[in-house]
Design an enzyme around this catalytic site. Structure first.
Site, mmCIF file in Angstrom:
data_model
loop_
_atom_site.group_PDB
_atom_site.id
_atom_site.type_symbol
_atom_site.label_atom_id
_atom_site.label_comp_id
_atom_site.label_asym_id
_atom_site.label_seq_id
_atom_site.Cartn_x
_atom_site.Cartn_y
_atom_site.Cartn_z
ATOM 1 N N ASP A 83 11.509 -5.004 -36.465
ATOM 2 C CA ASP A 83 11.613 -4.759 -35.026
ATOM 3 C C ASP A 83 12.930 -5.390 -34.563
ATOM 4 O OD1 ASP A 83 11.582 -5.008 -32.280
ATOM 5 O OD2 ASP A 83 9.508 -5.709 -32.152
ATOM 6 N N GLN A 97 15.268 -7.074 -30.097
ATOM 7 C CA GLN A 97 16.007 -8.221 -29.539
ATOM 8 C C GLN A 97 17.229 -8.584 -30.358
ATOM 9 O OE1 GLN A 97 15.496 -9.701 -26.690
ATOM 10 N NE2 GLN A 97 13.485 -8.872 -26.152
ATOM 11 N N CYS A 153 4.632 -10.559 -23.414
ATOM 12 C CA CYS A 153 4.004 -9.612 -24.364
ATOM 13 C C CYS A 153 3.860 -10.246 -25.745
ATOM 14 C CB CYS A 153 4.777 -8.302 -24.458
ATOM 15 S SG CYS A 153 4.913 -7.465 -22.890
HETATM 16 N N1 PMP Z 1 9.796 -5.712 -29.615
HETATM 17 C C1 PMP Z 1 10.378 -6.761 -29.021
HETATM 18 C C2 PMP Z 1 10.668 -7.997 -29.825
HETATM 19 C C3 PMP Z 1 10.699 -6.682 -27.659
HETATM 20 O O1 PMP Z 1 11.261 -7.734 -27.049
HETATM 21 C C4 PMP Z 1 10.426 -5.493 -26.935
HETATM 22 C C5 PMP Z 1 10.805 -5.338 -25.472
HETATM 23 N N2 PMP Z 1 10.331 -6.340 -24.637
HETATM 24 C C6 PMP Z 1 9.823 -4.432 -27.608
HETATM 25 C C7 PMP Z 1 9.534 -4.568 -28.938
HETATM 26 C C8 PMP Z 1 9.514 -3.140 -26.906
HETATM 27 O O2 PMP Z 1 10.680 -2.386 -26.825
HETATM 28 P P1 PMP Z 1 10.803 -1.055 -25.927
HETATM 29 O O3 PMP Z 1 11.007 -1.512 -24.508
HETATM 30 O O4 PMP Z 1 12.038 -0.401 -26.496
HETATM 31 O O5 PMP Z 1 9.604 -0.234 -26.147
#
Ligand code: PMP
Length: 409
Positions: free
Chosen positions: A203, A206, A367
């Site tokens: 992922d 960030q 989140c």
């Molecule tokens: N993974 C991480 C580590 C994030 O910080 C975020 C966004 N807050 C996401 C996934 C979700 O990304 P997106 O807004 O592109 O769906």
């Protein structure tokens, strides 16, 4: 101070929103990990697309259709170069990291999962890298297993490797934590995963705004990133995957432009990447993201990183001088994200009072409930920096924090 040889006044002038006032004070925007501000070149590219080029992609032979398709596919080329993908056809344009991970969950993982199988994640993941795996685990009888972290916010590599059993069908790890700023050693994790025959998804939501990304050097199987944190429009992002995986993956979304031939007796599908891009995409958004990639390239990710290191060091030193702060994420070399709590004051109250001063920081669980549970806190205050922030802004933020804390004390 012009860290990394950047002309910060000029750079700030590239971002129109940074000049606005909030609550009667000049804005100090320290919520960049949530979403970044957009340079005028991105805003202009989106506007120019709608004013001069707008048409649907890959459908029409007329001139506008051809221009729109070239602009959209041009963004794919830029993104492929940005992450050093071996081929542009391995880059799926998505609405963001969330969609990218869900695509892998449903199209790659679900068909491979059986009862008792595992998906290995870490304790520091964003919900976007937990919940999709839980959903497919729930359908297949598999389970999601977290690898532990240290109190400082470092992934315990030996514990991660110890969990790479034959039951693990996929590992999914964040490159950079959105709460802790920790930069995980993903190339090392990829080596370990390969040694154990476990595909690895990273992922990169960030990471992309702060680090150079080279999926070939990383040696992972899947890489997801977010356009709106990378100075591009919302509703943009990508999934990169090794060609062999994409070729073996059935489509997740069905609809127009992802097929070869549709018959009621049975439908055949287009080759990747179009197999995974059903329906009309966010064309203008990707034109904007292409402009964002060019913009980042014109400054240089190395100079961005150097500037952010200097800002982070300044902010950390200034905050450490305030008594009664508890920091979350203290791993050296971290991304410019500072999460903390202030003794005797709620994070939301502090964020509200800081907003009255024109200072935008985020409060909440970010989140990342399982990470909050690990630390035993419901929320943190988070200041996240971008290269366009200034040392003066950091001083204003720290001074305001000291002031508003007294109001609550
Ligand atoms: N993974 C991480 C580590 C994030 O910080 C975020 C966004 N807050 C996401 C996934 C979700 O990304 P997106 O807004 O592109 O769906």
């Amino acid at each position: 101070m012009n860290d990394a040889g950047l002309d910060i006044a000029r750079i700030r002038a590239d971002f129109p929103l940074l000049a606005r006032d909030v609550n009667g004070k000049p804005l100090v925007y320290l919520d960049n990990a949530n979403t970044s501000q957009k340079p005028a070149v991105v805003i202009d590219a989106v506007e120019h697309f709608y004013r001069s080029t707008n048409a649907n992609v890959a459908r029409a032979v007329h001139t506008l259709g051809a221009e729109a398709t070239a602009a959209y596919e041009g963004a794919r080329d830029r993104l492929a170069r940005f992450i050093n993908a071996p081929s542009r056809d391995e880059v799926i344009l998505t609405s963001g990291t969330t969609q990218a991970i869900n695509l892998v969950a449903y199209s790659f993982a679900l068909p491979r999962l059986a009862p008792g199988d595992e998906i290995l994640v870490t304790r520091m993941e964003h919900h976007a890298n937990i919940v999709p795996w839980q959903l497919v685990a729930g359908r297949s009888g598999a389970k999601v297993v977290p690898a532990p972290i240290s109190e400082a916010g470092e992934l315990l590599i030996d514990e991660f490797v110890a969990r790479l059993s034959p039951r693990v069908k996929l590992a999914a790890v964040t490159h950079v934590s959105n709460v802790l700023g920790t930069v995980n050693p993903v190339a090392q994790l990829a080596r370990e995963c390969r040694r154990h025959g476990v595909p690895l998804l990273i992922d990169g939501s960030q990471a992309a705004p702060h680090l150079g990304i080279d999926v070939r050097a990383l040696g992972c199987d899947f890489y997801a990133l977010t356009g709106h944190k990378l100075f591009g429009p919302t509703g943009t992002g990508l999934l990169w995957a090794k060609r062999a995986h994409l070729e073996a993956m059935p489509p997740f979304f069905g609809g127009g432009e992802m097929i070869r031939d549709v018959r009621f007796e049975g439908t055949t599908f287009a080759e990747p990447p179009h197999r995974f891009e059903a329906g009309t995409p966010n064309i203008a958004g990707f034109v904007g993201l292409g402009a964002a990639i060019d913009y980042v390239g014109s400054i240089g990710i190395e100079r961005i990183a150097a500037r952010e290191r200097a800002l982070l060091a300044h902010a950390q030193a200034a905050l450490e001088g305030i008594p009664g702060l508890r920091f979350f994420g203290e791993v050296p070399g971290k991304a410019p994200v500072i999460s903390f709590l202030v003794d005797g004051a709620h994070a939301h109250d502090l964020a509200t009072l800081l907003d009255h001063e024109g200072i935008a920081v985020r409060s909440g669980h970010h989140c990342a409930h399982p990470l909050m549970q690990f630390y035993g806190v419901p929320a943190t205050l988070r200041a996240s920096l971008a290269f366009y922030n200034t040392h003066e802004e950091i001083d204003r933020f720290v001074a305001a924090l000291v002031r508003v804390r007294k109001l609550l004390g």
